[in-house]
Design a protein around this motif. Sequence first.
Motif, PDB file in Angstrom:
ATOM      1  N   PHE A 162     -10.031  83.611 -40.689  1.00 28.11           N
ATOM      2  CA  PHE A 162      -9.448  84.740 -39.957  1.00 28.11           C
ATOM      3  C   PHE A 162      -9.839  84.850 -38.486  1.00 28.11           C
ATOM      4  O   PHE A 162      -9.726  85.921 -37.893  1.00 28.11           O
ATOM      5  CB  PHE A 162      -9.779  86.064 -40.662  1.00 28.11           C
ATOM      6  N   GLY A 163     -10.286  83.762 -37.865  1.00 26.11           N
ATOM      7  CA  GLY A 163     -10.710  83.826 -36.472  1.00 26.11           C
ATOM      8  C   GLY A 163      -9.612  83.624 -35.453  1.00 26.11           C
ATOM      9  O   GLY A 163      -9.830  83.815 -34.259  1.00 26.11           O
ATOM     10  N   GLY A 164      -8.423  83.225 -35.886  1.00 23.85           N
ATOM     11  CA  GLY A 164      -7.323  82.979 -34.964  1.00 23.85           C
ATOM     12  C   GLY A 164      -6.803  84.251 -34.324  1.00 23.85           C
ATOM     13  O   GLY A 164      -7.109  85.375 -34.757  1.00 23.85           O
ATOM     14  N   ALA A 165      -6.001  84.075 -33.286  1.00 25.16           N
ATOM     15  CA  ALA A 165      -5.447  85.216 -32.567  1.00 25.16           C
ATOM     16  C   ALA A 165      -4.629  86.111 -33.496  1.00 25.16           C
ATOM     17  O   ALA A 165      -3.712  85.637 -34.168  1.00 25.16           O
ATOM     18  CB  ALA A 165      -4.567  84.723 -31.418  1.00 25.16           C
ATOM     19  N   GLY A 166      -4.988  87.375 -33.547  1.00 22.30           N
ATOM     20  CA  GLY A 166      -4.265  88.330 -34.372  1.00 22.30           C
ATOM     21  C   GLY A 166      -4.589  88.291 -35.853  1.00 22.30           C
ATOM     22  O   GLY A 166      -4.052  89.081 -36.638  1.00 22.30           O
ATOM     23  N   CYS A 167      -5.472  87.389 -36.268  1.00 18.71           N
ATOM     24  CA  CYS A 167      -5.755  87.216 -37.693  1.00 18.71           C
ATOM     25  C   CYS A 167      -6.597  88.347 -38.278  1.00 18.71           C
ATOM     26  O   CYS A 167      -6.641  88.529 -39.497  1.00 18.71           O
ATOM     27  CB  CYS A 167      -6.461  85.886 -37.936  1.00 18.71           C
ATOM     28  N   LYS A 241     -19.708  87.251 -38.042  1.00 12.77           N
ATOM     29  CA  LYS A 241     -18.592  86.623 -37.337  1.00 12.77           C
ATOM     30  C   LYS A 241     -17.575  86.086 -38.335  1.00 12.77           C
ATOM     31  O   LYS A 241     -17.919  85.719 -39.465  1.00 12.77           O
ATOM     32  CB  LYS A 241     -19.076  85.470 -36.447  1.00 12.77           C
ATOM     33  N   LEU A 242     -16.329  86.037 -37.891  1.00 15.85           N
ATOM     34  CA  LEU A 242     -15.293  85.359 -38.656  1.00 15.85           C
ATOM     35  C   LEU A 242     -15.338  83.873 -38.322  1.00 15.85           C
ATOM     36  O   LEU A 242     -16.144  83.442 -37.496  1.00 15.85           O
ATOM     37  CB  LEU A 242     -13.924  85.945 -38.313  1.00 15.85           C
ATOM     38  N   GLY A 243     -14.493  83.080 -38.928  1.00 18.67           N
ATOM     39  CA  GLY A 243     -14.443  81.667 -38.592  1.00 18.67           C
ATOM     40  C   GLY A 243     -13.898  81.483 -37.190  1.00 18.67           C
ATOM     41  O   GLY A 243     -13.147  82.323 -36.687  1.00 18.67           O
ATOM     42  N   PRO A 244     -14.253  80.398 -36.498  1.00 19.54           N
ATOM     43  CA  PRO A 244     -13.785  80.177 -35.122  1.00 19.54           C
ATOM     44  C   PRO A 244     -12.272  80.009 -35.046  1.00 19.54           C
ATOM     45  O   PRO A 244     -11.639  79.529 -35.986  1.00 19.54           O
ATOM     46  CB  PRO A 244     -14.521  78.901 -34.701  1.00 19.54           C
ATOM     47  N   HIS A 245     -11.707  80.399 -33.909  1.00 17.62           N
ATOM     48  CA  HIS A 245     -10.252  80.429 -33.761  1.00 17.62           C
ATOM     49  C   HIS A 245      -9.613  79.054 -33.914  1.00 17.62           C
ATOM     50  O   HIS A 245      -8.514  78.928 -34.464  1.00 17.62           O
ATOM     51  CB  HIS A 245      -9.878  81.034 -32.405  1.00 17.62           C
ATOM     52  N   TRP A 246     -10.259  77.994 -33.432  1.00 18.22           N
ATOM     53  CA  TRP A 246      -9.666  76.661 -33.516  1.00 18.22           C
ATOM     54  C   TRP A 246      -9.624  76.151 -34.956  1.00 18.22           C
ATOM     55  O   TRP A 246      -8.800  75.311 -35.303  1.00 18.22           O
ATOM     56  CB  TRP A 246     -10.444  75.662 -32.647  1.00 18.22           C
ATOM     57  N   GLU A 252      -1.697  78.198 -38.656  1.00 17.72           N
ATOM     58  CA  GLU A 252      -1.968  77.895 -40.058  1.00 17.72           C
ATOM     59  C   GLU A 252      -2.053  79.181 -40.877  1.00 17.72           C
ATOM     60  O   GLU A 252      -2.618  79.206 -41.973  1.00 17.72           O
ATOM     61  CB  GLU A 252      -3.277  77.111 -40.195  1.00 17.72           C
ATOM     62  N   GLY A 253      -1.522  80.268 -40.302  1.00 15.67           N
ATOM     63  CA  GLY A 253      -1.510  81.521 -41.029  1.00 15.67           C
ATOM     64  C   GLY A 253      -2.858  82.186 -41.152  1.00 15.67           C
ATOM     65  O   GLY A 253      -3.032  83.101 -41.959  1.00 15.67           O
ATOM     66  N   CYS A 254      -3.846  81.715 -40.408  1.00 16.88           N
ATOM     67  CA  CYS A 254      -5.194  82.304 -40.360  1.00 16.88           C
ATOM     68  C   CYS A 254      -6.063  81.952 -41.566  1.00 16.88           C
ATOM     69  O   CYS A 254      -7.275  82.186 -41.532  1.00 16.88           O
ATOM     70  CB  CYS A 254      -5.132  83.830 -40.254  1.00 16.88           C
TER      71      CYS A 254
END
Length: 288
Positions: A162-167, A241-246, A252-254
Amino acid sequence: MYFSNVVAALLLMSSASAFNSTSIVDEQKIVVAGDSWGTVLAGGSALGISYLERALRGHSCPSNVQNIAIPGTTATEWSDPDGNYLSTLVKAASGADHVWITLMGNDALEQMPSCARTGKSSSECGDQLYDDMVDKMGQIVDAVHEANKDAKVVGMGYEMMFGGAGCGVIAADLFPQCWIGEEKSDQSSIRCFNTQVLRMQGVWDELASTRDFLTSINLLGLTQAADGDEEALIGQPNLDKLGPHWAWPDYEGCIHPGILPHGDAKLSAAEMLMEEMYNQYWSEAYSC
């Protein structure tokens, strides 16, 4: 709500049948069952070979992978004794050396928002999910063992995502108690959320503690550590922390590992996960 709905287009491409290597004496049959993690990581790629198969080949492990994972499915569906999923799994497992199962994420997405609406706390809802999954996943792995006493079963909880943009919106929908009300002030929202999501790793650990044919591996914190987080180790994630954005991008839908190379090793998150799975499981269970 399904664990793979947000990436339906991607999953149509990634759910292709896994590559089957040429049959040779030393190969072992691997059955992959469960949800979209199974199709993304073990269901083929643009190169015609899955991330799982690629990791095995990189360590000279000949294999025959049969992928029966279905995106969006739940442990509740796979445990149904009268359902097609369990009968298909039992049939496949009867000739398998290893069975890798990826499940529970969709159950969480289906059950936890409605649980929150009843007024229960995040931990109470987490307890509800945990108890249900110990029961349902126990039925699944025991059915595999009954079908084939020699087959080894392996499972793991989902990595820190869930680290991606908007996730974060998806995370907040899963355990909304962590972002609103009294629980928000008790601890950080992310720590609250991660604490409950990690219960799925606990299910595997609990099942493995009573079944010698089952191995629970722990990849939690892998992508955080790869991102340079000094508070994270493999098996000991940074709960704040959540997982890193990359590693868990919106494309990949977060909730599926990224496929673009990262860092000095030039490995994608998907490749990192499969390499670590080799380190923790295949290197000993497969002896290659």
